[in-house]
Design an enzyme around this catalytic site. Sequence first.
Site, PDB file in Angstrom:
ATOM      1  N   CYS A 115       0.821  -1.230   0.000  1.00 37.91           N
ATOM      2  CA  CYS A 115       0.000   0.000   0.000  1.00 37.91           C
ATOM      3  C   CYS A 115       0.846   1.267   0.000  1.00 37.91           C
ATOM      4  O   CYS A 115       0.334   2.352  -0.258  1.00 37.91           O
ATOM      5  CB  CYS A 115      -0.939   0.010   1.198  1.00 37.91           C
ATOM      6  SG  CYS A 115      -2.064  -1.377   1.162  1.00 37.91           S
ATOM      7  N   HIS A 265      -3.563   7.078   1.720  1.00 38.79           N
ATOM      8  CA  HIS A 265      -3.929   5.743   1.249  1.00 38.79           C
ATOM      9  C   HIS A 265      -5.359   5.452   1.697  1.00 38.79           C
ATOM     10  O   HIS A 265      -5.806   5.933   2.745  1.00 38.79           O
ATOM     11  CB  HIS A 265      -2.939   4.725   1.838  1.00 38.79           C
ATOM     12  CG  HIS A 265      -3.342   3.313   1.610  1.00 38.79           C
ATOM     13  ND1 HIS A 265      -3.648   2.828   0.361  1.00 38.79           N
ATOM     14  CD2 HIS A 265      -3.505   2.266   2.475  1.00 38.79           C
ATOM     15  CE1 HIS A 265      -3.972   1.552   0.464  1.00 38.79           C
ATOM     16  NE2 HIS A 265      -3.901   1.188   1.731  1.00 38.79           N
ATOM     17  N   ASN A 295     -10.085  -0.619  -1.211  1.00 45.28           N
ATOM     18  CA  ASN A 295      -8.635  -0.480  -1.091  1.00 45.28           C
ATOM     19  C   ASN A 295      -7.974  -1.085  -2.337  1.00 45.28           C
ATOM     20  O   ASN A 295      -7.980  -2.303  -2.504  1.00 45.28           O
ATOM     21  CB  ASN A 295      -8.183  -1.201   0.187  1.00 45.28           C
ATOM     22  CG  ASN A 295      -6.698  -1.071   0.455  1.00 45.28           C
ATOM     23  OD1 ASN A 295      -5.928  -0.659  -0.412  1.00 45.28           O
ATOM     24  ND2 ASN A 295      -6.284  -1.442   1.645  1.00 45.28           N
TER      25      ASN A 295
HETATM   26  O1  UT7 Z   1      -4.099  -1.415   3.190  1.00 44.09           O
HETATM   27  C1  UT7 Z   1      -3.257  -1.947   4.152  1.00 44.09           C
HETATM   28  C2  UT7 Z   1      -3.573  -1.399   5.461  1.00 44.09           C
HETATM   29  N1  UT7 Z   1      -4.807  -1.960   5.951  1.00 44.09           N
HETATM   30  C3  UT7 Z   1      -5.423  -1.372   6.944  1.00 44.09           C
HETATM   31  O2  UT7 Z   1      -4.984  -0.318   7.378  1.00 44.09           O
HETATM   32  C4  UT7 Z   1      -6.647  -2.024   7.518  1.00 44.09           C
HETATM   33  C5  UT7 Z   1      -6.708  -1.791   9.011  1.00 44.09           C
HETATM   34  N2  UT7 Z   1      -7.775  -2.491   9.687  1.00 44.09           N
HETATM   35  C6  UT7 Z   1      -9.091  -2.189   9.516  1.00 44.09           C
HETATM   36  O3  UT7 Z   1      -9.414  -1.357   8.692  1.00 44.09           O
HETATM   37  C7  UT7 Z   1     -10.113  -2.870  10.389  1.00 44.09           C
HETATM   38  O4  UT7 Z   1      -9.473  -3.585  11.411  1.00 44.09           O
HETATM   39  C8  UT7 Z   1     -11.078  -3.805   9.607  1.00 44.09           C
HETATM   40  C9  UT7 Z   1     -12.037  -2.998   8.758  1.00 44.09           C
HETATM   41  C10 UT7 Z   1     -10.275  -4.752   8.723  1.00 44.09           C
HETATM   42  C11 UT7 Z   1     -11.928  -4.650  10.572  1.00 44.09           C
HETATM   43  O5  UT7 Z   1     -12.632  -3.815  11.466  1.00 44.09           O
HETATM   44  P1  UT7 Z   1     -12.628  -4.146  13.040  1.00 44.09           P
HETATM   45  O6  UT7 Z   1     -13.478  -3.129  13.661  1.00 44.09           O
HETATM   46  O7  UT7 Z   1     -11.183  -4.197  13.470  1.00 44.09           O
HETATM   47  O8  UT7 Z   1     -13.346  -5.537  13.094  1.00 44.09           O
HETATM   48  P2  UT7 Z   1     -12.811  -6.970  13.600  1.00 44.09           P
HETATM   49  O9  UT7 Z   1     -11.832  -7.526  12.628  1.00 44.09           O
HETATM   50  O10 UT7 Z   1     -12.374  -6.862  15.014  1.00 44.09           O
HETATM   51  O11 UT7 Z   1     -14.139  -7.808  13.536  1.00 44.09           O
HETATM   52  C12 UT7 Z   1     -15.245  -7.483  14.349  1.00 44.09           C
HETATM   53  C13 UT7 Z   1     -16.329  -8.514  14.128  1.00 44.09           C
HETATM   54  C14 UT7 Z   1     -15.851  -9.947  14.321  1.00 44.09           C
HETATM   55  O12 UT7 Z   1     -16.896 -10.662  14.937  1.00 44.09           O
HETATM   56  P3  UT7 Z   1     -16.863 -10.960  16.521  1.00 44.09           P
HETATM   57  O13 UT7 Z   1     -15.597 -11.738  16.746  1.00 44.09           O
HETATM   58  O14 UT7 Z   1     -16.843  -9.622  17.181  1.00 44.09           O
HETATM   59  O15 UT7 Z   1     -18.115 -11.725  16.723  1.00 44.09           O
HETATM   60  C15 UT7 Z   1     -15.658 -10.431  12.898  1.00 44.09           C
HETATM   61  O16 UT7 Z   1     -15.830 -11.817  12.782  1.00 44.09           O
HETATM   62  O17 UT7 Z   1     -16.818  -8.425  12.785  1.00 44.09           O
HETATM   63  C16 UT7 Z   1     -16.767  -9.711  12.171  1.00 44.09           C
HETATM   64  N3  UT7 Z   1     -16.496  -9.540  10.747  1.00 44.09           N
HETATM   65  C17 UT7 Z   1     -17.448  -9.292   9.842  1.00 44.09           C
HETATM   66  N4  UT7 Z   1     -18.781  -9.167   9.943  1.00 44.09           N
HETATM   67  C18 UT7 Z   1     -19.470  -8.907   8.836  1.00 44.09           C
HETATM   68  C19 UT7 Z   1     -15.282  -9.558  10.121  1.00 44.09           C
HETATM   69  N5  UT7 Z   1     -15.453  -9.335   8.816  1.00 44.09           N
HETATM   70  C20 UT7 Z   1     -16.788  -9.168   8.614  1.00 44.09           C
HETATM   71  C21 UT7 Z   1     -17.569  -8.907   7.475  1.00 44.09           C
HETATM   72  N6  UT7 Z   1     -18.897  -8.776   7.645  1.00 44.09           N
HETATM   73  N7  UT7 Z   1     -17.026  -8.751   6.258  1.00 44.09           N
END
Ligand code: UT7
Length: 338
Positions: A115, A265, A295
Site C-alpha cells: 500500500c 492511502h 482499497n
Molecule cells: O491497506 C493496508 C492497510 N490496511 C489497513 O490499514 C486495515 C486496518 N484495519 C481495519 O481497517 C479494520 O481492522 C477492519 C475494517 C479490517 C476490521 O474492522 P474491526 O473493527 O477491526 O473488526 P474486527 O476484525 O475486530 O471484527 C469485528 C467482528 C468480528 O466478529 P466478533 O468476533 O466480534 O463476533 C468479525 O468476525 O466483525 C466480524 N467480521 C465481519 N462481519 C461482517 C469480520 N469481517 C466481517 C464482514 N462482515 N465482512
Amino acid sequence: MGITAVIRSVSHHVPTRRVTNEDLSKLMETSDEWITERTGIKERRFIEDDSVTTSTLGEAAARAALEKAGWDAKDVDLIVVATLSPDLYFPGVGVLLQQRLGCRTIPALDIRAQCSGLVYGLSCVDGYIRSRQAKKVLLVCAEVQSPVLDLTNRGRDMAVLFGDGAGALTIEAVESLSASEAGRGIIDSYLGSDGSGAEVLCMKLPGTARPGFIKSSDIEEGLVHPKMDGKVVFKNAVTRLLETAQVLLMRNKVTPDQIDLVVPHQANLRINEMVRQELKLPPEKVFNNIQRYGNTTAATIPICLSEAVAEGRLKEGNLVLTLAFGAGFTWGGNLIRW
Ligand code: UT7
C-alpha cells in the site's frame, strides 16, 4: 540550481464492473451496514474477466497519463511500477509495460511496497531524477486483487476491503524552473519499514518459505489468500501515518494549515478521519474515494490524485501531502508542490 522532479500528469483506469456491498452479502455473511460502518466502503471495482491483468490496467492508466503530458511512449527513459499483484511470478510488470507501451529499451523496475507503493515509487523516481539518471519517468501503480480474495465466509474480513484499479504519473526532471513554475516538484519524502509486522498482513503463497512451493493442502487451508490481523494493522497505520505527517511538516517547516490537500492511502475511512482530526484539518482538505473503489493497494493514491485534479480540488501550485501505510509494514509520504 538543483534539479527538480515535477509531476506533469496523473491519470487512472478502473474496471467497469461495480461490486456493491449488497453483491458481496450474497456470497458471504456480511452486510452493507457492517462494511460501511467499519470501513466507509460502499462498492469496489473487480476485473470483468481473465483478459484483464495488472499490466493491462496499468497500460490504460499509463497511456492516459502520457497523453495528458503530451509525451510519446518513446520519450520515457525509466519505468517504475508499484504492485503486489504482478501478472507473472517473474518478471515484473515494468518490463511488460515497456513492451505494451512501445517504449525504448529503457530500464524498468518493480517496487514491492504494497500500500506504500506510490510513496516509495515517488521517492525512488525523485532519487533517479536528482542523481541525473532519468529525465522522463513513468510511474505506474496497478493492482488486480479480486482473483486472490477468498469470497466465502472464511475470507470475509479481507474480501470486503479490496478492489482492482490503476493509476499512473509522468514525472519530469527540470533543471531550472521558470518563474511561473517556481517551487514546483517533489519537495521531500519520508519512508519507513518494520518487518516485525510482515506476517500480520501477508499472502504466504506462492513463496519460497513453504517447502514444495504450493501443495493442494495449502490451497485447502487458504494460504493462497491474503490474511490480516486488522486491529493490529489499524493501530500501526494511525501511528505511522501521523509520524510521517509530523516529520515531513517539521523538517520542511510547513504547518498543517499551509497544506492544500492531504491524499492518504485508502484502507479505512476511520483511519483517515483520525489522521485528519489529529492534524486539525477541515474535511475538504483530505481526499477520500474509498467509498467507490475500496482499497486498491498501490493504486489508491494515484487514483485519488487523478480524481482530485479532475474535480478541480488539486491545482498547479498547490501543496500536497501523500500518506501511506501498508503490508510489510511499510509506510511513508511525499510533500509535493503540484
Ligand atoms: O491497506 C493496508 C492497510 N490496511 C489497513 O490499514 C486495515 C486496518 N484495519 C481495519 O481497517 C479494520 O481492522 C477492519 C475494517 C479490517 C476490521 O474492522 P474491526 O473493527 O477491526 O473488526 P474486527 O476484525 O475486530 O471484527 C469485528 C467482528 C468480528 O466478529 P466478533 O468476533 O466480534 O463476533 C468479525 O468476525 O466483525 C466480524 N467480521 C465481519 N462481519 C461482517 C469480520 N469481517 C466481517 C464482514 N462482515 N465482512
